[in-house]
Motif scaffolding. Sequence first.
Motif, PDB file in Angstrom:
ATOM      1  N   TRP A   1     -13.154   6.651  -0.091  1.00 34.24           N
ATOM      2  CA  TRP A   1     -12.690   7.054   1.235  1.00 34.24           C
ATOM      3  C   TRP A   1     -13.861   7.531   2.095  1.00 34.24           C
ATOM      4  O   TRP A   1     -14.823   8.093   1.577  1.00 34.24           O
TER       5      TRP A   1
ATOM      6  N   HIS B   1      -7.540  -2.689  -1.947  1.00 33.46           N
ATOM      7  CA  HIS B   1      -6.087  -2.862  -1.723  1.00 33.46           C
ATOM      8  C   HIS B   1      -5.699  -2.537  -0.280  1.00 33.46           C
ATOM      9  O   HIS B   1      -4.632  -2.923   0.165  1.00 33.46           O
TER      10      HIS B   1
ATOM     11  N   HIS C   1       0.830  -1.202   0.000  1.00 30.64           N
ATOM     12  CA  HIS C   1       0.000   0.000   0.000  1.00 30.64           C
ATOM     13  C   HIS C   1       0.871   1.262   0.000  1.00 30.64           C
ATOM     14  O   HIS C   1       0.644   2.193  -0.772  1.00 30.64           O
TER      15      HIS C   1
ATOM     16  N   ASP D   1      -9.299   4.632   4.224  1.00 29.83           N
ATOM     17  CA  ASP D   1      -9.221   4.120   2.860  1.00 29.83           C
ATOM     18  C   ASP D   1     -10.029   2.827   2.790  1.00 29.83           C
ATOM     19  O   ASP D   1      -9.725   1.867   3.504  1.00 29.83           O
TER      20      ASP D   1
ATOM     21  N   HIS E   1      -3.317   9.405   0.913  1.00 24.80           N
ATOM     22  CA  HIS E   1      -2.481   8.408   1.582  1.00 24.80           C
ATOM     23  C   HIS E   1      -1.514   9.059   2.564  1.00 24.80           C
ATOM     24  O   HIS E   1      -1.318   8.546   3.666  1.00 24.80           O
TER      25      HIS E   1
HETATM   26 MN   MN3 Z   1      -5.099   3.160  -0.819  1.00 22.92          MN
END
Ligand code: MN3
Length: 231
Positions: free
Chosen positions: A156, A198, A59, A194, A106
């Motif tokens: 998100w 993934h 990630h 998130d 992120h």
């Molecule tokens: Mn992500």
Amino acid sequence: MLANQKALWIAIALCLSTWAQAQTRSDLNSLNSPFKLPPLSYALNALEPVIDQETMSLHHGKHHQAYVDKLNEALGDNKLSLLEILKRTREFPASVRNNGGGHWNHAFFWTVMSPTAKSGTPGKKLEADLIKNFGSVENFKTEFEKQATSLFGSGWVWLIRTSDGRLKITTTTNQDNPLMDVATEPGQPILALDVWEHAYYVSYRNKRADYVKNFWKVVNWSQVAKYHAEK
Ligand code: MN3
């Protein structure tokens, strides 16, 4: 030569530790292109068992790195701060919106988490504001989880402060965020999660709800309180 090398390493260490503690939203907003992958302030396995090492490694090291690289590529010679990019996504190709959002989201997300033992509590001011806006901290968490599990596809979940000073839970799709000119519910991010696959698929497979519930165990409340205190 040796003294120079030592000075260089001290400078690098200072930069890294500054980033690790830095965290205000405006620090992040004012970063300028070309962008770099920010280091984590904890080890890749530090969030286990809530978030496993393989997930963190991919990630941070692959997904986030790719957003940074593609953002720099898409911007070319444009020299802009991260906030300027978010505020002007309409002027740029979609790759700037997607990767600019990917980088901001992120970089912010890593800071709102910390190893389990240190996660703490929201603190008096944030707690009072959560109670005022959601009735109780538990109600806030329940509503946040509900929006996180019901968001269709990738995106998100946010706790934001709106321009009239209220706290609100919102969601964005893909890598959009509430700071963008295209945001339908704009605001200042205080907490983010998130919910792209993934972010959780290695440990949780299709069970997003379990990932969302466990997220509270690694929330870095003292950092979240800092974002809350920032206007
Ligand atoms: Mn992500």
